[in-house]
Design a protein around this motif. Structure first.
Motif, PDB file in Angstrom:
ATOM      1  N   SER A 260      74.998 -84.692  -1.434  1.00 56.82           N
ATOM      2  CA  SER A 260      74.538 -85.519  -2.550  1.00 56.82           C
ATOM      3  C   SER A 260      73.012 -85.610  -2.491  1.00 56.82           C
ATOM      4  CB  SER A 260      75.138 -86.924  -2.460  1.00 56.82           C
ATOM      5  OG  SER A 260      74.564 -87.642  -1.372  1.00 56.82           O
ATOM      6  N   PHE A 261      72.424 -86.148  -3.528  1.00 54.90           N
ATOM      7  CA  PHE A 261      70.976 -86.313  -3.609  1.00 54.90           C
ATOM      8  C   PHE A 261      70.467 -87.172  -2.446  1.00 54.90           C
ATOM      9  CE2 PHE A 261      67.360 -88.625  -5.858  1.00 54.90           C
ATOM     10  CZ  PHE A 261      66.458 -87.583  -5.719  1.00 54.90           C
ATOM     11  N   ALA A 262      71.128 -88.307  -2.211  1.00 55.85           N
ATOM     12  CA  ALA A 262      70.699 -89.212  -1.130  1.00 55.85           C
ATOM     13  C   ALA A 262      70.859 -88.558   0.236  1.00 55.85           C
ATOM     14  CB  ALA A 262      71.495 -90.515  -1.189  1.00 55.85           C
ATOM     15  N   MET A 263      71.939 -87.812   0.435  1.00 53.99           N
ATOM     16  CA  MET A 263      72.158 -87.126   1.707  1.00 53.99           C
ATOM     17  C   MET A 263      71.030 -86.136   1.994  1.00 53.99           C
ATOM     18  SD  MET A 263      76.276 -86.448   1.350  1.00 53.99           S
ATOM     19  CE  MET A 263      76.471 -85.458   2.843  1.00 53.99           C
ATOM     20  N   PHE A 264      70.605 -85.426   0.965  1.00 50.07           N
ATOM     21  CA  PHE A 264      69.534 -84.442   1.150  1.00 50.07           C
ATOM     22  C   PHE A 264      68.214 -85.139   1.472  1.00 50.07           C
ATOM     23  CE2 PHE A 264      66.226 -81.497  -0.374  1.00 50.07           C
ATOM     24  CZ  PHE A 264      66.593 -80.348   0.317  1.00 50.07           C
ATOM     25  N   ILE A 265      67.929 -86.231   0.793  1.00 47.70           N
ATOM     26  CA  ILE A 265      66.704 -86.987   1.056  1.00 47.70           C
ATOM     27  C   ILE A 265      66.670 -87.465   2.506  1.00 47.70           C
ATOM     28  CG2 ILE A 265      65.478 -89.143   0.542  1.00 47.70           C
ATOM     29  CD1 ILE A 265      66.278 -88.795  -2.359  1.00 47.70           C
ATOM     30  N   LYS A 266      67.806 -87.992   2.973  1.00 48.23           N
ATOM     31  CA  LYS A 266      67.875 -88.488   4.358  1.00 48.23           C
ATOM     32  C   LYS A 266      67.774 -87.349   5.370  1.00 48.23           C
ATOM     33  CE  LYS A 266      71.592 -91.073   3.600  1.00 48.23           C
ATOM     34  NZ  LYS A 266      72.728 -92.011   3.869  1.00 48.23           N
ATOM     35  N   ASP A 267      68.479 -86.246   5.092  1.00 49.15           N
ATOM     36  CA  ASP A 267      68.467 -85.114   6.027  1.00 49.15           C
ATOM     37  C   ASP A 267      67.070 -84.516   6.178  1.00 49.15           C
ATOM     38  OD1 ASP A 267      71.142 -85.435   6.408  1.00 49.15           O
ATOM     39  OD2 ASP A 267      71.766 -83.702   5.216  1.00 49.15           O
ATOM     40  N   LYS A 268      66.345 -84.441   5.065  1.00 46.62           N
ATOM     41  CA  LYS A 268      65.014 -83.828   5.072  1.00 46.62           C
ATOM     42  C   LYS A 268      63.896 -84.853   5.279  1.00 46.62           C
ATOM     43  CE  LYS A 268      66.494 -79.673   4.356  1.00 46.62           C
ATOM     44  NZ  LYS A 268      66.346 -78.634   5.394  1.00 46.62           N
ATOM     45  N   ARG A 269      64.285 -86.118   5.395  1.00 46.64           N
ATOM     46  CA  ARG A 269      63.325 -87.206   5.605  1.00 46.64           C
ATOM     47  C   ARG A 269      62.204 -87.188   4.550  1.00 46.64           C
ATOM     48  NH1 ARG A 269      62.844 -87.126  12.281  1.00 46.64           N
ATOM     49  NH2 ARG A 269      65.090 -87.334  12.634  1.00 46.64           N
ATOM     50  N   LEU A 270      62.637 -87.137   3.316  1.00 50.89           N
ATOM     51  CA  LEU A 270      61.685 -87.112   2.202  1.00 50.89           C
ATOM     52  C   LEU A 270      61.304 -88.547   1.843  1.00 50.89           C
ATOM     53  CD1 LEU A 270      63.415 -84.391  -0.024  1.00 50.89           C
ATOM     54  CD2 LEU A 270      61.669 -84.071   1.737  1.00 50.89           C
ATOM     55  N   THR A 271      60.408 -89.105   2.613  1.00 51.12           N
ATOM     56  CA  THR A 271      60.030 -90.513   2.436  1.00 51.12           C
ATOM     57  C   THR A 271      58.844 -90.701   1.480  1.00 51.12           C
ATOM     58  OG1 THR A 271      58.649 -90.351   4.419  1.00 51.12           O
ATOM     59  CG2 THR A 271      60.898 -91.181   4.695  1.00 51.12           C
TER      60      THR A 271
END
Length: 368
Positions: A244-255
């Motif tokens: 999911s979008f949120a999973m990818f953000i967390k995995d890649k640490r896109l802060t």
């Protein structure tokens, strides 16, 4: 859930036909089973087997096998629908379906957009020297009702330096047919969808904005291609990369993200996000928003949408939705985020019908 299965086992499949259809597919039974039995999977298989044995409503069978399985025909139908629904549309919403009765009109509905997500994406330029390549599968709701959710995701990821590829033609994931008991239609639709998903080795992730689509790609694609080796191999490779979008953000640490810092935000966890893809954006939002994030009671309890299920059982759907909107109102939040366009249809429609001004949006629209 056990009652549905036991009815088929001890009283015959014919007596189980109708009550099996009442399952919304939220997977709460599978998650809570103390023996670890995937009850939802058994129910889905029973639905397909019984549908094949006793047949389906001819209109549904035609829809699943001849419309949803063909991106071209589906597009024509939806384009016609956008024109026919135009007189009923006010401010991008259909407030009431004429002659449908009060029970059906328990929520507002989004309009079918004349310009689809695929239309908007055609002819765009590539990212120069990307740090990675992502395949984004939009699903039907983003394609026809909420293209802005998809364009927001693409814009966000391109800003982060990723090349985002999308299907050349819109294709259904096959879940409606499978849930409706049409295994043959589901297989045809999945095959058409896989053909649009390009080469798995070229991408580090396959992203979805609809977790129901994501769960179908992750699980059903493999199951319904077991008799076709090439499709089965491709489905398996894609399955390992679905996020999911949120999973990818967390995995890649896109802060490095921006958002409306004035908003008081709560979050609804979609059924197939938590109990399918095994994730929730609650912790991500809490870390990003701090005190502006307000946890919701029973965040991961179903909102009552379930696609066409909410049309077939509007009374039950409305009752489930009422509990969800009550919990939203208790938070005092002015914005409800979720990871599913179907949940946006349901929750925004219910709040709108009650005259509430609470914003309901997908996470992709909130984070920039």
């Amino acid at each position: 859930a056990i009652g549905l299965i036991m009815t088929a086992m001890f009283h015959g499949e014919e007596k189980a036909r109708d009550i099996l259809k009442m399952c919304i597919g939220c997977r709460a039974c599978s998650t809570n089973c103390p023996s670890g039995i995937d009850l939802q999977k058994i129910i889905a298989e029973l639905n397909v087997n019984i549908g094949g044995k006793f047949g389906l409503n001819p209109l549904k069978k035609f829809l699943y096998s001849n419309i949803l399985s063909s991106g071209k025909r589906f597009r024509v139908i939806m384009k016609a629908g956008s024109i026919l629904a135009a007189p009923l549309t006010t401010g991008g919403k259909i407030k009431k379906i004429p002659f449908a009765g009060r029970e059906i009109n328990f929520r507002e509905l989004p309009s079918i957009k004349q310009k689809t997500f695929t239309d908007i994406m055609s002819g765009r330029s590539s990212v120069q020297n990307p740090k990675g390549r992502i395949f984004f599968y939009p699903g039907c709701a983003v394609e026809y009702f909420y293209p802005q959710m998809g364009t927001a995701l693409v814009s966000f990821l391109e800003k982060q330096g990723y090349q985002v590829d999308t299907p050349d033609k819109a294709a259904c994931c096959g879940l409606p047919a499978i849930h409706g008991g049409d295994g043959e239609g589901g297989r045809k639709t999945i095959s058409a969808c896989l053909a649009q998903m390009k080469k798995p080795d070229d991408y580090e992730a396959y992203l979805v904005l609809c977790p129901s689509c994501g769960f179908a790609v992750k699980e059903d694609f493999k199951h319904y291609t077991e008799d076709r080796p090439e499709d089965f191999k491709k489905a398996g490779l894609i399955s390992e990369k679905v996020k999911s979008f949120a999973m990818f953000i967390k995995d890649k640490r896109l802060t490095d993200v921006s958002f409306n810092k004035e908003a008081k935000v709560t979050y609804h966890t979609p059924c197939h996000q938590k109990r399918g893809l095994g994730s929730s954006a609650e912790d991500l939002l809490a870390s990003l928003l701090g005190d502006s994030f307000i946890p919701m009671q029973d965040s991961d309890v179903c909102c009552g949408f379930g696609g066409s299920w909410s049309v077939e059982y509007p009374g039950i759907s409305a009752g489930i939705l009422d509990k969800k909107t009550e919990n939203i109102e208790k938070t005092g939040a002015d914005t409800v985020l979720t990871d599913c366009p179907g949940c946006v249809i349901q929750i925004a429609g219910g709040l709108g019908k009650k005259g509430k001004s609470t914003k309901v949006m997908h996470l992709s629209e909130f984070l920039r």
